[in-house]
Design a protein around this motif. Sequence first.
Motif, PDB file in Angstrom:
ATOM      1  N   PRO A 146      -3.332  -4.912 -37.451  1.00  0.00           N
ATOM      2  CA  PRO A 146      -2.214  -6.093 -36.817  1.00  0.00           C
ATOM      3  C   PRO A 146      -1.470  -5.456 -35.575  1.00  0.00           C
ATOM      4  O   PRO A 146      -1.533  -6.273 -34.812  1.00  0.00           O
ATOM      5  CB  PRO A 146      -1.142  -5.994 -38.075  1.00  0.00           C
ATOM      6  N   LEU A 147      -1.134  -4.164 -35.637  1.00  0.00           N
ATOM      7  CA  LEU A 147      -0.480  -3.452 -34.383  1.00  0.00           C
ATOM      8  C   LEU A 147      -1.625  -3.577 -33.361  1.00  0.00           C
ATOM      9  O   LEU A 147      -1.206  -3.873 -32.140  1.00  0.00           O
ATOM     10  CB  LEU A 147      -0.254  -2.009 -34.515  1.00  0.00           C
ATOM     11  N   ALA A 148      -2.844  -3.269 -33.414  1.00  0.00           N
ATOM     12  CA  ALA A 148      -3.840  -3.305 -32.298  1.00  0.00           C
ATOM     13  C   ALA A 148      -4.260  -4.486 -31.798  1.00  0.00           C
ATOM     14  O   ALA A 148      -4.010  -4.747 -30.715  1.00  0.00           O
ATOM     15  CB  ALA A 148      -5.408  -2.918 -33.071  1.00  0.00           C
ATOM     16  N   THR A 149      -3.974  -5.605 -32.755  1.00  0.00           N
ATOM     17  CA  THR A 149      -4.229  -6.949 -32.234  1.00  0.00           C
ATOM     18  C   THR A 149      -2.970  -7.367 -31.504  1.00  0.00           C
ATOM     19  O   THR A 149      -3.080  -7.983 -30.292  1.00  0.00           O
ATOM     20  CB  THR A 149      -4.500  -7.792 -33.450  1.00  0.00           C
ATOM     21  N   LEU A 150      -1.866  -7.065 -31.897  1.00  0.00           N
ATOM     22  CA  LEU A 150      -0.639  -7.298 -31.045  1.00  0.00           C
ATOM     23  C   LEU A 150      -0.735  -6.910 -29.682  1.00  0.00           C
ATOM     24  O   LEU A 150      -0.455  -7.451 -28.662  1.00  0.00           O
ATOM     25  CB  LEU A 150       0.485  -7.003 -31.764  1.00  0.00           C
ATOM     26  N   LEU A 151      -1.065  -5.479 -29.709  1.00  0.00           N
ATOM     27  CA  LEU A 151      -1.233  -4.824 -28.302  1.00  0.00           C
ATOM     28  C   LEU A 151      -2.097  -5.479 -27.595  1.00  0.00           C
ATOM     29  O   LEU A 151      -2.027  -5.490 -26.168  1.00  0.00           O
ATOM     30  CB  LEU A 151      -1.482  -3.280 -28.545  1.00  0.00           C
ATOM     31  N   VAL A 152      -3.494  -5.897 -27.991  1.00  0.00           N
ATOM     32  CA  VAL A 152      -4.369  -6.353 -27.216  1.00  0.00           C
ATOM     33  C   VAL A 152      -4.151  -7.874 -26.665  1.00  0.00           C
ATOM     34  O   VAL A 152      -3.968  -8.038 -25.290  1.00  0.00           O
ATOM     35  CB  VAL A 152      -5.785  -6.645 -28.005  1.00  0.00           C
ATOM     36  N   VAL A 153      -3.263  -8.522 -27.567  1.00  0.00           N
ATOM     37  CA  VAL A 153      -2.795  -9.775 -26.933  1.00  0.00           C
ATOM     38  C   VAL A 153      -1.474  -9.626 -25.960  1.00  0.00           C
ATOM     39  O   VAL A 153      -1.635 -10.417 -24.746  1.00  0.00           O
ATOM     40  CB  VAL A 153      -2.310 -10.494 -27.991  1.00  0.00           C
ATOM     41  N   ALA A 154      -0.565  -8.629 -26.400  1.00  0.00           N
ATOM     42  CA  ALA A 154       0.597  -8.436 -25.347  1.00  0.00           C
ATOM     43  C   ALA A 154      -0.239  -8.040 -23.881  1.00  0.00           C
ATOM     44  O   ALA A 154       0.678  -8.471 -22.960  1.00  0.00           O
ATOM     45  CB  ALA A 154       1.499  -7.627 -26.047  1.00  0.00           C
ATOM     46  N   PHE A 155      -0.919  -6.959 -23.945  1.00  0.00           N
ATOM     47  CA  PHE A 155      -1.265  -6.434 -22.659  1.00  0.00           C
ATOM     48  C   PHE A 155      -2.443  -7.070 -21.955  1.00  0.00           C
ATOM     49  O   PHE A 155      -3.026  -6.495 -21.260  1.00  0.00           O
ATOM     50  CB  PHE A 155      -1.426  -5.126 -22.627  1.00  0.00           C
ATOM     51  N   GLY A 156      -3.241  -7.825 -22.752  1.00  0.00           N
ATOM     52  CA  GLY A 156      -4.421  -8.503 -22.000  1.00  0.00           C
ATOM     53  C   GLY A 156      -5.450  -7.289 -22.141  1.00  0.00           C
ATOM     54  O   GLY A 156      -6.330  -7.283 -21.098  1.00  0.00           O
ATOM     55  N   GLY A 157      -5.701  -6.611 -23.214  1.00  0.00           N
ATOM     56  CA  GLY A 157      -6.455  -5.249 -22.981  1.00  0.00           C
ATOM     57  C   GLY A 157      -8.041  -5.542 -23.621  1.00  0.00           C
ATOM     58  O   GLY A 157      -8.766  -4.343 -23.681  1.00  0.00           O
ATOM     59  N   TRP A 158      -8.327  -6.795 -23.812  1.00  0.00           N
ATOM     60  CA  TRP A 158      -9.520  -7.023 -24.477  1.00  0.00           C
ATOM     61  C   TRP A 158     -10.574  -6.512 -23.544  1.00  0.00           C
ATOM     62  O   TRP A 158     -11.666  -5.884 -24.006  1.00  0.00           O
ATOM     63  CB  TRP A 158      -9.772  -8.607 -24.873  1.00  0.00           C
ATOM     64  N   GLU A 159     -10.482  -6.975 -22.027  1.00  0.00           N
ATOM     65  CA  GLU A 159     -11.421  -6.329 -21.220  1.00  0.00           C
ATOM     66  C   GLU A 159     -11.827  -4.828 -21.248  1.00  0.00           C
ATOM     67  O   GLU A 159     -12.707  -4.366 -20.972  1.00  0.00           O
ATOM     68  CB  GLU A 159     -11.031  -6.932 -19.738  1.00  0.00           C
TER      69      GLU A 159
END
Length: 59
Positions: free
Chosen positions: A31-44
């Motif tokens: 859950p925290l990792a997903t939140l960070l990816v969404v919040a900071f656009g870090g998927w790329e």
Amino acid sequence: MADTASRTVIRTRGRQSGTRHPLVATAMVLPLATLLVVAFGGWEAVVTQASSVGVMLGR
């Protein structure tokens, strides 16, 4: 009163201190990792790093 120490040893025997099941750890982190990816656009960035590691390992 002296018997309490032996009961504590019996209760804690068989438990590993400081370890948890990998699925429990994953359920805690996702859950925290997903939140960070969404919040900071870090998927790329995650994809880029995974690709770099794959190349480094020879895949």
